[in-house]
Write an enzyme that holds these catalytic residues in place. Structure first.
Site, PDB file in Angstrom:
ATOM      1  N   HIS A 132      81.612  69.028  61.250  1.00 39.60           N
ATOM      2  CA  HIS A 132      81.445  67.698  61.835  1.00 39.60           C
ATOM      3  C   HIS A 132      82.570  67.276  62.768  1.00 39.60           C
ATOM      4  O   HIS A 132      82.512  66.213  63.379  1.00 39.60           O
ATOM      5  CB  HIS A 132      81.297  66.635  60.742  1.00 39.60           C
ATOM      6  CG  HIS A 132      82.584  66.340  60.036  1.00 39.60           C
ATOM      7  ND1 HIS A 132      83.056  67.119  59.026  1.00 39.60           N
ATOM      8  CD2 HIS A 132      83.507  65.368  60.222  1.00 39.60           C
ATOM      9  CE1 HIS A 132      84.206  66.639  58.606  1.00 39.60           C
ATOM     10  NE2 HIS A 132      84.520  65.578  59.320  1.00 39.60           N
TER      11      HIS A 132
HETATM   12  C1  UD1 Z   1      84.992  60.306  59.816  1.00 39.00           C
HETATM   13  C2  UD1 Z   1      86.507  60.522  59.920  1.00 39.00           C
HETATM   14  C3  UD1 Z   1      86.825  61.973  59.625  1.00 39.00           C
HETATM   15  C4  UD1 Z   1      86.233  62.426  58.312  1.00 39.00           C
HETATM   16  C5  UD1 Z   1      84.744  62.145  58.327  1.00 39.00           C
HETATM   17  C6  UD1 Z   1      84.064  62.550  57.056  1.00 39.00           C
HETATM   18  C7  UD1 Z   1      87.662  59.101  61.574  1.00 39.00           C
HETATM   19  C8  UD1 Z   1      88.326  59.118  62.896  1.00 39.00           C
HETATM   20  N1  UD1 Z   1      87.015  60.241  61.254  1.00 39.00           N
HETATM   21  O1  UD1 Z   1      84.394  61.065  60.861  1.00 39.00           O
HETATM   22  O2  UD1 Z   1      88.233  62.125  59.555  1.00 39.00           O
HETATM   23  O3  UD1 Z   1      86.462  63.811  58.152  1.00 39.00           O
HETATM   24  O4  UD1 Z   1      84.554  60.753  58.557  1.00 39.00           O
HETATM   25  O5  UD1 Z   1      82.702  62.313  57.138  1.00 39.00           O
HETATM   26  O6  UD1 Z   1      87.736  58.131  60.863  1.00 39.00           O
HETATM   27  N2  UD1 Z   1      77.077  58.082  60.789  1.00 39.00           N
HETATM   28  C9  UD1 Z   1      75.893  57.827  60.132  1.00 39.00           C
HETATM   29  N3  UD1 Z   1      75.961  57.318  58.864  1.00 39.00           N
HETATM   30  C10 UD1 Z   1      77.124  57.059  58.239  1.00 39.00           C
HETATM   31  C11 UD1 Z   1      78.317  57.302  58.932  1.00 39.00           C
HETATM   32  C12 UD1 Z   1      78.283  57.837  60.196  1.00 39.00           C
HETATM   33  O7  UD1 Z   1      74.808  58.051  60.666  1.00 39.00           O
HETATM   34  O8  UD1 Z   1      77.096  56.607  57.080  1.00 39.00           O
HETATM   35  C13 UD1 Z   1      77.017  58.669  62.150  1.00 39.00           C
HETATM   36  C14 UD1 Z   1      77.045  57.666  63.241  1.00 39.00           C
HETATM   37  O9  UD1 Z   1      76.200  58.111  64.241  1.00 39.00           O
HETATM   38  C15 UD1 Z   1      78.484  57.701  63.739  1.00 39.00           C
HETATM   39  C16 UD1 Z   1      78.864  59.159  63.471  1.00 39.00           C
HETATM   40  O10 UD1 Z   1      78.124  59.529  62.311  1.00 39.00           O
HETATM   41  O11 UD1 Z   1      78.610  57.345  65.056  1.00 39.00           O
HETATM   42  C17 UD1 Z   1      80.320  59.363  63.212  1.00 39.00           C
HETATM   43  O12 UD1 Z   1      80.797  58.502  62.175  1.00 39.00           O
HETATM   44  P1  UD1 Z   1      82.339  58.024  62.190  1.00 39.00           P
HETATM   45  O13 UD1 Z   1      82.678  57.231  60.999  1.00 39.00           O
HETATM   46  O14 UD1 Z   1      82.640  57.409  63.493  1.00 39.00           O
HETATM   47  O15 UD1 Z   1      83.156  59.387  62.141  1.00 39.00           O
HETATM   48  P2  UD1 Z   1      82.905  60.751  61.346  1.00 39.00           P
HETATM   49  O16 UD1 Z   1      82.574  61.801  62.333  1.00 39.00           O
HETATM   50  O17 UD1 Z   1      82.022  60.564  60.153  1.00 39.00           O
END
Ligand code: UD1
Length: 367
Positions: free
Chosen positions: A207
């Site tokens: 991811h």
């Molecule tokens: C975040 C953390 C990363 C961690 C990861 C674990 C930061 C900078 N990054 O990355 O260090 O390893 O979490 O998962 O804080 N989304 C969903 N549902 C959710 C959450 C996210 O659909 O419940 C999707 C959304 O489209 C979102 C994307 O995932 O835009 C990324 O989510 P985000 O929290 O921005 O960062 P992660 O890549 O999950």
């Protein structure tokens, strides 16, 4: 009563805060605890399932910030947490790990003169293109108490000029949770449900923006996976960010063309620990999974160019292989041919890191 406000937001935070809250609750001196969930992660299988699997106390406050760009998400958390801190006036704020929720809370608390305790302090990949690296550096600079998982982290903090009395080597809280839950995880039905046999599959997670946001890098990793699944089945709990990227880049058919790669939704904690414990090999770009693989003694290949957890390589079962197809395939073949590296469990990864954190807090805040 010492008022402690703890903040979680994203998936890897839940298993890190849980042992600390348990140890604080056990302490006879009495701490008044408040748990805030920022809502950075919000899906059932990215958030709620962990409260259920771990028995983590439900959040007292949910900021519900959700997804967004880094600035949008960080800013929304700062605005929300500022109101909470002003209303609650805690004696201490505890943050864990390196996600945007960690950074946003640390900045806001420090400006309100509320001391910050950072759990999992001092880790450095020395790659400032990783958003987590920025989060780690800023959070550590602003924290009053830095709880580190390993000696390399203490060294990093000393190089950044952080006073020794603020740094406490306590061990790895994520491993506290792993040890507490291992027996329960052994009873998970996930292997049967997926018709997997012990030591006869690879578990994969992917991811990191550096892997999944770049079309060429993701294509190369998928090419490597296409070869690997011809040798051994792969089970792939796919992160929502990766699902989104696969769709946006039109790569669905590349995944569909791999008959022995099994895509499943993100797993709960117990199921994922069960998948790791029984795997022949773990392929990942996660930070925490490198540590869990080391604690479980399962070979791990990390699909990144660097790690902020070098102890998993120097002492544990982890190898850094990047995203080069040839390099990944060579490393996988070696392991399948039996060239496994025996690791050892790092110092203080013993299940008692949270107890040591509470001992420090008791000394610091005892009336
Ligand atoms: C975040 C953390 C990363 C961690 C990861 C674990 C930061 C900078 N990054 O990355 O260090 O390893 O979490 O998962 O804080 N989304 C969903 N549902 C959710 C959450 C996210 O659909 O419940 C999707 C959304 O489209 C979102 C994307 O995932 O835009 C990324 O989510 P985000 O929290 O921005 O960062 P992660 O890549 O999950």
């Amino acid at each position: 009563m010492i008022k402690i406000l703890s903040v979680v937001g994203a998936r890897p935070n839940f298993m890190k805060i849980d042992p600390v809250l348990r140890a604080l609750e056990r302490d006879a001196r009495g701490f008044a605890l408040t748990l805030v969930h920022t809502g950075q992660h919000y899906d059932e299988n990215m958030s709620r399932v962990f409260f259920h699997d771990l028995g983590l106390r439900p959040p007292d406050i949910d900021l519900g910030v959700g997804s967004g760009s880094h600035a949008e998400q960080t800013a929304a958390i700062m605005i929300g947490i500022e109101q909470v801190l002003i209303a609650h006036r805690p004696d201490l704020v505890l943050v864990v790990g390196d996600v945007n929720s960690t950074l946003a809370t640390a900045i806001t608390a420090a400006k309100l003169h509320v001391p910050v305790g950072h759990i999992e302090a001092g880790l450095r990949s020395f790659d400032r293109r990783m958003p987590e690296e920025i989060n780690r550096i800023v959070t550590d600079a602003l924290s009053a108490h830095l709880f580190t998982p390993s000696r390399d982290a203490n060294e990093n903090l000393r190089h950044e000029g952080i006073a020794a009395e603020r740094i406490h080597l306590v061990g790895n809280v994520m491993i506290d949770t792993l040890r507490r839950c291992q027996e329960l995880a052994a009873r998970s039905p996930i292997l049967d449900q997926l018709a997997l046999q012990r030591s006869k599959y690879v578990v994969l997670t992917l991811h990191r923006p550096s892997n999944v946001d770049d079309p060429e890098v993701l294509a190369e990793i998928l090419e490597a996976l296409a070869e690997i699944q011809k040798l051994i089945p792969i089970v792939f709990p796919i992160h929502p960010r990766t699902t989104k990227q696969v769709h946006e880049l039109g790569y669905q058919s590349r995944l569909a063309d791999m008959p022995s790669l099994r895509l499943i939704p993100p797993c709960g904690y117990l199921d994922f620990v069960a998948l790791q414990m029984n795997a022949k090999l773990i392929l990942t770009d996660s930070g925490g999974i490198q540590e869990e693989a080391t604690a479980l003694g399962v070979p791990c290949l990390t699909l990144r160019e660097s790690t902020e957890r070098p102890i998993t390589v120097t002492e544990g079962t982890n190898r850094i292989v990047g995203h080069n197809k040839g390099k990944i395939l060579r490393a996988v073949r070696e392991i399948l041919e039996g060239q496994v590296f025996e690791g050892r469990i790092p110092e203080l990864w013993d299940g008692y890191a949270a107890e040591r954190i509470v001992a420090v807090l008791r000394d610091a805040y005892a009336a």
